[in-house]
Design a protein around this motif. Sequence first.
Motif, PDB file in Angstrom:
ATOM      1  N   VAL A 194       0.459 -16.876 -21.416  1.00  0.00           N
ATOM      2  CA  VAL A 194       0.947 -16.851 -22.801  1.00  0.00           C
ATOM      3  C   VAL A 194       2.455 -16.635 -22.760  1.00  0.00           C
ATOM      4  O   VAL A 194       3.001 -16.177 -21.746  1.00  0.00           O
ATOM      5  CB  VAL A 194       0.284 -15.703 -23.607  1.00  0.00           C
ATOM      6  N   ASP A 227      -7.109  -8.958 -23.011  1.00  0.00           N
ATOM      7  CA  ASP A 227      -8.027  -9.328 -24.089  1.00  0.00           C
ATOM      8  C   ASP A 227      -8.550 -10.746 -23.850  1.00  0.00           C
ATOM      9  O   ASP A 227      -7.787 -11.704 -23.873  1.00  0.00           O
ATOM     10  CB  ASP A 227      -7.261  -9.263 -25.426  1.00  0.00           C
ATOM     11  N   TYR A 247      -2.294  -9.669 -12.801  1.00  0.00           N
ATOM     12  CA  TYR A 247      -1.370  -9.958 -13.902  1.00  0.00           C
ATOM     13  C   TYR A 247       0.028 -10.164 -13.335  1.00  0.00           C
ATOM     14  O   TYR A 247       0.492  -9.382 -12.504  1.00  0.00           O
ATOM     15  CB  TYR A 247      -1.352  -8.814 -14.915  1.00  0.00           C
ATOM     16  N   ALA A 280       1.025 -11.411 -26.156  1.00  0.00           N
ATOM     17  CA  ALA A 280      -0.410 -11.104 -26.250  1.00  0.00           C
ATOM     18  C   ALA A 280      -0.787 -10.020 -25.268  1.00  0.00           C
ATOM     19  O   ALA A 280      -0.064  -9.744 -24.306  1.00  0.00           O
ATOM     20  CB  ALA A 280      -1.233 -12.374 -25.986  1.00  0.00           C
ATOM     21  N   ASP A 281      -1.940  -9.418 -25.527  1.00  0.00           N
ATOM     22  CA  ASP A 281      -2.524  -8.451 -24.601  1.00  0.00           C
ATOM     23  C   ASP A 281      -3.287  -9.234 -23.538  1.00  0.00           C
ATOM     24  O   ASP A 281      -4.320  -9.841 -23.827  1.00  0.00           O
ATOM     25  CB  ASP A 281      -3.472  -7.535 -25.382  1.00  0.00           C
ATOM     26  N   LEU A 282      -2.773  -9.237 -22.307  1.00  0.00           N
ATOM     27  CA  LEU A 282      -3.365 -10.068 -21.254  1.00  0.00           C
ATOM     28  C   LEU A 282      -4.796  -9.676 -20.952  1.00  0.00           C
ATOM     29  O   LEU A 282      -5.578 -10.498 -20.454  1.00  0.00           O
ATOM     30  CB  LEU A 282      -2.541  -9.961 -19.959  1.00  0.00           C
ATOM     31  N   ARG A 323      -7.308 -13.773 -25.760  1.00  0.00           N
ATOM     32  CA  ARG A 323      -5.886 -14.170 -25.683  1.00  0.00           C
ATOM     33  C   ARG A 323      -5.786 -15.692 -25.801  1.00  0.00           C
ATOM     34  O   ARG A 323      -6.693 -16.438 -25.383  1.00  0.00           O
ATOM     35  CB  ARG A 323      -5.279 -13.695 -24.357  1.00  0.00           C
TER      36      ARG A 323
END
Lengths: 358, 358, 358
Positions: free
Chosen positions: C252, C261, C212, C257-259, C264
């Motif tokens: 994103v 997920d 990430y 957003a929740d990376l 996404r």
Amino acid sequence: MSAQLHIPGVNDLSNDKTTSFPLNQWYIAALSSEVDQQPLGRTLLNHPVVMFRDSSGDIYAIEDRCCHRSLPLSSGTVEAKGIRCGYHGMLYNGSGQCIEIPGQAMVPAKARVGAYTVQEKDGFIWMWFGSKGNHAPLVDAPSYPIHGDSRYVWGGDVFHYEAPYQLIHDNLLDLSHVGYVHQKTIGGTPSIHMNADMKTTGDDVSVQVVRYMRDSLPPPTYTSAYPFGGKIDRWAEIDFQPTHIKIWTGGVDAGSADLTDPSRGGFHMRGFHGITPETETTSHYIWSIATNPVSDPQGTLASVVAQTKYTFEEDKVVIEDQYQNMLRFKDKPMISIHVDAGANRARRIMEKLRTFDR
Amino acid sequence: MSAQLHIPGVNDLSNDKTTSFPLNQWYIAALSSEVDQQPLGRTLLNHPVVMFRDSSGDIYAIEDRCCHRSLPLSSGTVEAKGIRCGYHGMLYNGSGQCIEIPGQAMVPAKARVGAYTVQEKDGFIWMWFGSKGNHAPLVDAPSYPIHGDSRYVWGGDVFHYEAPYQLIHDNLLDLSHVGYVHQKTIGGTPSIHMNADMKTTGDDVSVQVVRYMRDSLPPPTYTSAYPFGGKIDRWAEIDFQPTHIKIWTGGVDAGSADLTDPSRGGFHMRGFHGITPETETTSHYIWSIATNPVSDPQGTLASVVAQTKYTFEEDKVVIEDQYQNMLRFKDKPMISIHVDAGANRARRIMEKLRTFDR
Amino acid sequence: MSAQLHIPGVNDLSNDKTTSFPLNQWYIAALSSEVDQQPLGRTLLNHPVVMFRDSSGDIYAIEDRCCHRSLPLSSGTVEAKGIRCGYHGMLYNGSGQCIEIPGQAMVPAKARVGAYTVQEKDGFIWMWFGSKGNHAPLVDAPSYPIHGDSRYVWGGDVFHYEAPYQLIHDNLLDLSHVGYVHQKTIGGTPSIHMNADMKTTGDDVSVQVVRYMRDSLPPPTYTSAYPFGGKIDRWAEIDFQPTHIKIWTGGVDAGSADLTDPSRGGFHMRGFHGITPETETTSHYIWSIATNPVSDPQGTLASVVAQTKYTFEEDKVVIEDQYQNMLRFKDKPMISIHVDAGANRARRIMEKLRTFDR
């Protein structure tokens, strides 16, 4: 009379007790002008090396690999403190030590590559590949003051040869070939070259060949650079050292000067020929040519450099063809003739240095 | 049924008791037209040779090297008395003896290179590489009178193959491939070629294959050279000798002639195919094609030569691909089919000659 | 920390007890689109193979040689019942059996070549080269449903590498290089890539690396395909299997957003990387890239494919340079750094599979 050349693929070297090249020597690695903002990668005596400058212009030479994934550092980028690998950004200083691994706090001491002894002088970069037992150079790299002499202008270039370095020595120590190979530039009458007054001297580490050719037609390179009246007297003074050869050639109007006097006038070409093995069978030929312009220094220089380049390209064709033919005829002996005295002497010096350097 | 091919890199030859090539044979070295004012260098049966003519046009062939520095003599110049090296001007006569070293009074006897037995006949230069024990040719080089026959016009060319010579033999002794490979020139209906009447005969040093294909569509090369009425009867007469193959092909209007009668009319192509190894894995293909023009001899010749060249270029692609694939699949056997009778017979002759010549 | 690479010419493999490649695996042989009316010849794991389709479109793979004269069948022609050799017209079916020899009544049973186990799925052709003791695949070739997912569009291409396959694994499992190598496409800030949150997991036959990078500048490929507002959060999910690697990357708007997920939004690039050895030292890289277009699907796809191709060409230069330099420096060790966890894990899997497959 002949001196054997030991060349891989031509003679059996399986019992050779020597190194491939004399090691305790200063070799020409590059023209200074080849290394500026970009690094320069070049293989010298089988060592892949990258050369680069720091922010003050000092020159460094280290192994051309990153110790992480083995990428050539020469495809990286030069920064103030060193050279950065183009794959993951590891930064090396001029001693070969990695000084930064992006994203990693500690740089292990083993993150380093080898470094080479290097000196820059008079427009050349010199490098030392001394053998393990005697690594440190006891002497400085040679200087070449002609490059700083206001009576002369000079230029140079680098050729790559698909041939062993010894064949370039042979070619330059025996200028009798000039009449056959270089008719369009520095040739002249072939028979006068083959019949030149020639004297060969030397010692354990050098050879001098001096040649005089009187009453000779001036060749194209000479007449385009100097206003000769008619026939000329020509000289060629060759000074062989194990890693380079200096050749001072020129001509004066016939009978107008003592050819043996270094202060003779006329048209001068002073060549410096750095002959550095890339491998046992390939070579770098790093050269400069200086001349004494009568007028229009830049025009004269451009003409002399262009014609020298043309001349050396003719030599390259001959020497590479010769080497390919030596490989085809590998069991056949070669004989010596009268013009080979200097070349044979140089071969014996190189053989001795290769044995000694072991 | 099959006959083994022994080819370096494909079969293990380490226990081979034979020579690479039959030696006591006359090989085609060149077309006469290839050697004029310039020397011609070519490697034949692993011998690098230079061919040249003296002032009366006689042909000579000697080793392609100067005994001094090993330069190829083929990059030198031809003079009335011989060939002069382009490096230091040493002059060699047609016996390989050096007869002049410029600037040196004496020419040592050892200043010489080898010479080859050579004959020129009917537009070809032939050369003999006889083994040491039986060097002298007992017979003259073959003649090829078609080149002097006023009913025919002819032309030729030289191809270099990256493939062993035996694969060219195979190709020419089995013309059933013509329908698949040469649709644009001499092809026609593939099935008629694969089903031709075929008869194979021969003796210890030759193979004859005769093929008849009746009621066949005339292919492009035929219709562009001859006014056929419709379908044609075709013949192909192949005569294999160890160093060359003669192939007489042609066609007449269907049913109009006895195909077995050598005086049959119609359209003729008479090919001469000199197949000379360069090395064990590369070959020279030196060929001529003769035809009997109905009208416009030069136009017909130009068309037949151009289409033959196109045809042979198609063969070259097939044979070089075949050889590369043999190297990739070196342990895999090859099987024979019905069309291989002539080729297999020729392979056995070549194997025997290689053993005998040892 | 480091895992040794065994590569011919770099390490001594003379005592290697393993096979060159894991054998009991499904390898990508081609994109489906590469095989249509024409046969496709390709060497895979040292096997020269020809792939072709019958009249119903089913795919077959057999040895790429005719058993007669060894010509590559891939230069022949495809017919309803099989593939016909271009030299003498022998016809082979998909089992490798010759089913027709033109002009010959009987086809001997031995007139056959080997056949390979092949499966076509989701736009890829897969092939199995199982070792002798365990030839039959116990499982089907993997599927790749993304190619049939209506939210995505995809394209692909095939690259040939002059480098061993393991170096491509290394490159794809360690995306920290993206900032240094791919500035013009998917790069962004180098230091953010080198400092990404990274987690490596896996089992005996797979490796997962998740990365990430938050608050990062969107690189050119991203901005040209998607209307980002400013900085972005990026993810990279790498899933290594012994013959192929899936990489799901994207971004994103930062903080949106929740990376972690999988649902996404934002911009997605889903790459499939088939890495198939051609030989021990050369490789095929057969890849596809899928993306989720916001609008103009064909325009977005064309842009993403073109930039991916450009990106992979940059990798190819790096990896081929790396391999050449490994050969130059063959005795020199390579060290690992923090980013190599995934690559080292994959190397250990490959070593074990090579030993096991023996």
